[in-house]
Scaffold this active site. Sequence first.
Site, PDB file in Angstrom:
ATOM      1  N   ASP A  82      -4.196   2.887 -14.759  1.00 25.01           N
ATOM      2  CA  ASP A  82      -4.025   1.581 -14.113  1.00 25.01           C
ATOM      3  C   ASP A  82      -4.535   0.478 -15.022  1.00 25.01           C
ATOM      4  O   ASP A  82      -5.742   0.364 -15.256  1.00 25.01           O
ATOM      5  CB  ASP A  82      -4.816   1.554 -12.796  1.00 25.01           C
ATOM      6  CG  ASP A  82      -4.092   2.301 -11.694  1.00 25.01           C
ATOM      7  OD1 ASP A  82      -2.897   2.009 -11.477  1.00 25.01           O
ATOM      8  OD2 ASP A  82      -4.710   3.167 -11.063  1.00 25.01           O
ATOM      9  N   HIS A 106       0.641   2.408 -15.536  1.00 24.27           N
ATOM     10  CA  HIS A 106       1.022   1.410 -14.527  1.00 24.27           C
ATOM     11  C   HIS A 106       0.464   0.060 -14.965  1.00 24.27           C
ATOM     12  O   HIS A 106      -0.741  -0.166 -14.889  1.00 24.27           O
ATOM     13  CB  HIS A 106       0.440   1.865 -13.178  1.00 24.27           C
ATOM     14  CG  HIS A 106       0.643   0.909 -12.051  1.00 24.27           C
ATOM     15  ND1 HIS A 106      -0.062   1.011 -10.864  1.00 24.27           N
ATOM     16  CD2 HIS A 106       1.468  -0.165 -11.911  1.00 24.27           C
ATOM     17  CE1 HIS A 106       0.327   0.054 -10.048  1.00 24.27           C
ATOM     18  NE2 HIS A 106       1.232  -0.684 -10.655  1.00 24.27           N
ATOM     19  N   SER A 147      -5.686   8.936 -10.627  1.00 22.82           N
ATOM     20  CA  SER A 147      -5.903   7.664 -11.329  1.00 22.82           C
ATOM     21  C   SER A 147      -7.310   7.605 -11.908  1.00 22.82           C
ATOM     22  O   SER A 147      -8.295   7.727 -11.179  1.00 22.82           O
ATOM     23  CB  SER A 147      -5.712   6.485 -10.378  1.00 22.82           C
ATOM     24  OG  SER A 147      -6.162   5.308 -11.033  1.00 22.82           O
ATOM     25  N   MET A 204      -0.301  -3.577 -14.444  1.00 23.02           N
ATOM     26  CA  MET A 204      -0.457  -4.672 -13.481  1.00 23.02           C
ATOM     27  C   MET A 204      -0.812  -5.907 -14.294  1.00 23.02           C
ATOM     28  O   MET A 204      -1.956  -6.372 -14.309  1.00 23.02           O
ATOM     29  CB  MET A 204      -1.527  -4.312 -12.449  1.00 23.02           C
ATOM     30  CG  MET A 204      -1.016  -3.272 -11.450  1.00 23.02           C
ATOM     31  SD  MET A 204      -2.343  -2.427 -10.584  1.00 23.02           S
ATOM     32  CE  MET A 204      -2.700  -1.140 -11.761  1.00 23.02           C
ATOM     33  N   HIS A 212      -2.716   9.083 -14.151  1.00 25.58           N
ATOM     34  CA  HIS A 212      -2.210   7.742 -13.859  1.00 25.58           C
ATOM     35  C   HIS A 212      -3.194   6.729 -14.445  1.00 25.58           C
ATOM     36  O   HIS A 212      -4.399   6.790 -14.163  1.00 25.58           O
ATOM     37  CB  HIS A 212      -2.083   7.584 -12.340  1.00 25.58           C
ATOM     38  CG  HIS A 212      -1.473   6.301 -11.890  1.00 25.58           C
ATOM     39  ND1 HIS A 212      -0.119   6.060 -11.896  1.00 25.58           N
ATOM     40  CD2 HIS A 212      -2.043   5.172 -11.400  1.00 25.58           C
ATOM     41  CE1 HIS A 212       0.128   4.849 -11.412  1.00 25.58           C
ATOM     42  NE2 HIS A 212      -1.038   4.276 -11.112  1.00 25.58           N
ATOM     43  N   ASP A 225       1.236   4.880  -4.420  1.00 24.38           N
ATOM     44  CA  ASP A 225      -0.006   4.551  -5.122  1.00 24.38           C
ATOM     45  C   ASP A 225      -0.888   3.686  -4.231  1.00 24.38           C
ATOM     46  O   ASP A 225      -0.551   2.537  -3.943  1.00 24.38           O
ATOM     47  CB  ASP A 225       0.379   3.799  -6.413  1.00 24.38           C
ATOM     48  CG  ASP A 225      -0.805   3.520  -7.313  1.00 24.38           C
ATOM     49  OD1 ASP A 225      -1.919   3.950  -6.991  1.00 24.38           O
ATOM     50  OD2 ASP A 225      -0.592   2.859  -8.348  1.00 24.38           O
ATOM     51  N   MET A 230      -5.007  -3.450 -15.703  1.00 24.57           N
ATOM     52  CA  MET A 230      -5.105  -4.717 -14.950  1.00 24.57           C
ATOM     53  C   MET A 230      -5.613  -5.826 -15.849  1.00 24.57           C
ATOM     54  O   MET A 230      -6.550  -5.624 -16.636  1.00 24.57           O
ATOM     55  CB  MET A 230      -6.087  -4.546 -13.799  1.00 24.57           C
ATOM     56  CG  MET A 230      -5.744  -3.396 -12.886  1.00 24.57           C
ATOM     57  SD  MET A 230      -6.968  -3.276 -11.579  1.00 24.57           S
ATOM     58  CE  MET A 230      -6.316  -1.876 -10.678  1.00 24.57           C
TER      59      MET A 230
HETATM   60  C1  DX5 Z   1      -4.449   0.045  -7.332  1.00 22.21           C
HETATM   61  C2  DX5 Z   1      -4.027   1.095  -8.327  1.00 22.21           C
HETATM   62  C3  DX5 Z   1      -4.107   2.477  -7.795  1.00 22.21           C
HETATM   63  C4  DX5 Z   1      -5.455   2.869  -7.311  1.00 22.21           C
HETATM   64  C5  DX5 Z   1      -5.354   4.004  -6.346  1.00 22.21           C
HETATM   65  O1  DX5 Z   1      -4.289  -1.184  -7.922  1.00 22.21           O
HETATM   66  O2  DX5 Z   1      -2.712   0.887  -8.765  1.00 22.21           O
HETATM   67  O3  DX5 Z   1      -3.613   3.424  -8.734  1.00 22.21           O
HETATM   68  O4  DX5 Z   1      -6.299   3.233  -8.357  1.00 22.21           O
HETATM   69  O5  DX5 Z   1      -6.628   4.284  -5.958  1.00 22.21           O
HETATM   70  P1  DX5 Z   1      -6.971   4.946  -4.561  1.00 22.21           P
HETATM   71  O6  DX5 Z   1      -6.340   6.293  -4.593  1.00 22.21           O
HETATM   72  O7  DX5 Z   1      -8.444   4.942  -4.600  1.00 22.21           O
HETATM   73  O8  DX5 Z   1      -6.402   4.067  -3.496  1.00 22.21           O
HETATM   74 ZN    ZN Z   2      -1.547   2.502 -10.088  1.00 25.55          ZN
END
Ligand code: DX5
Ligand code: ZN
Length: 217
Positions: free
Chosen positions: A37, A68, A10, A70, A35, A177, A39
């Site tokens: 993320d 992903h 990620s 969010m 990946h 994740d 947000m």
């Molecule tokens: C959390 C994200 C994850 C996160 C994982 O909201 O969806 O993808 O970045 O990070 P680590 O591996 O640091 O827990």
């Molecule tokens: Zn994620």
Amino acid sequence: MPNRVLVAPSLLAANHGDFAAGITAIEAAGLEWVHLDIMDGHFVPNISFGPQVLADLRARTRLFFDTHLMLLHPDKYIEAFARAGAQRITVHVEADHDVARTLARIRELGCAAGIALNPDGDPSAVLPHLHTVDLVLCMTVFPGFGGQAFIPSTVETIRRLGDERTKRGLNYRIEVDGGINPETAALCRAAGADTLVAGTSFFKAADRTALARSLIG
Ligand code: DX5
Ligand code: ZN
């Protein structure tokens, strides 16, 4: 036949001022997926980055963009992410949208569709969508931040989704994740996970190639 185990680092855990270096690190470790993320500060209490970052990185890499979302209203943004080069778009079942419709639209846009479930979510919420997705993302921490500790009770959810996959003869990937390191990856793989997101453990590793290998097991 079981899916090949894949590791998707990620970029959330990379230096946000130099995502290109993060991409290079993933490629150098011999991995195929990144990946991403996304947000919005509403669905989760944090803000990360948007489609322009994907579009700019798309020009630099052939890594698979595992995106992903969010976002509280993912349906409003899927087109922008598809155009920016996302190859998979995963949306949360808990977000405010018509889930079946959003998944159909993701496929219409030419992307693979995934459904995500929070760590306290009831797996039955995703059951009606399993035949229309090729990936189910089981959050193993509460979404919003990297670097959190893996929540052990999520292993049951992974197992349930693995059993359902066998029972229905489907072959969606089960992605985990949050808090994934060699120890938690082994628990997840044993329960049926085949796609491992790693933020902190990957970017903090002294030897990222070795770390990726130990996640795959
Ligand atoms: C959390 C994200 C994850 C996160 C994982 O909201 O969806 O993808 O970045 O990070 P680590 O591996 O640091 O827990
Ligand atoms: Zn994620």
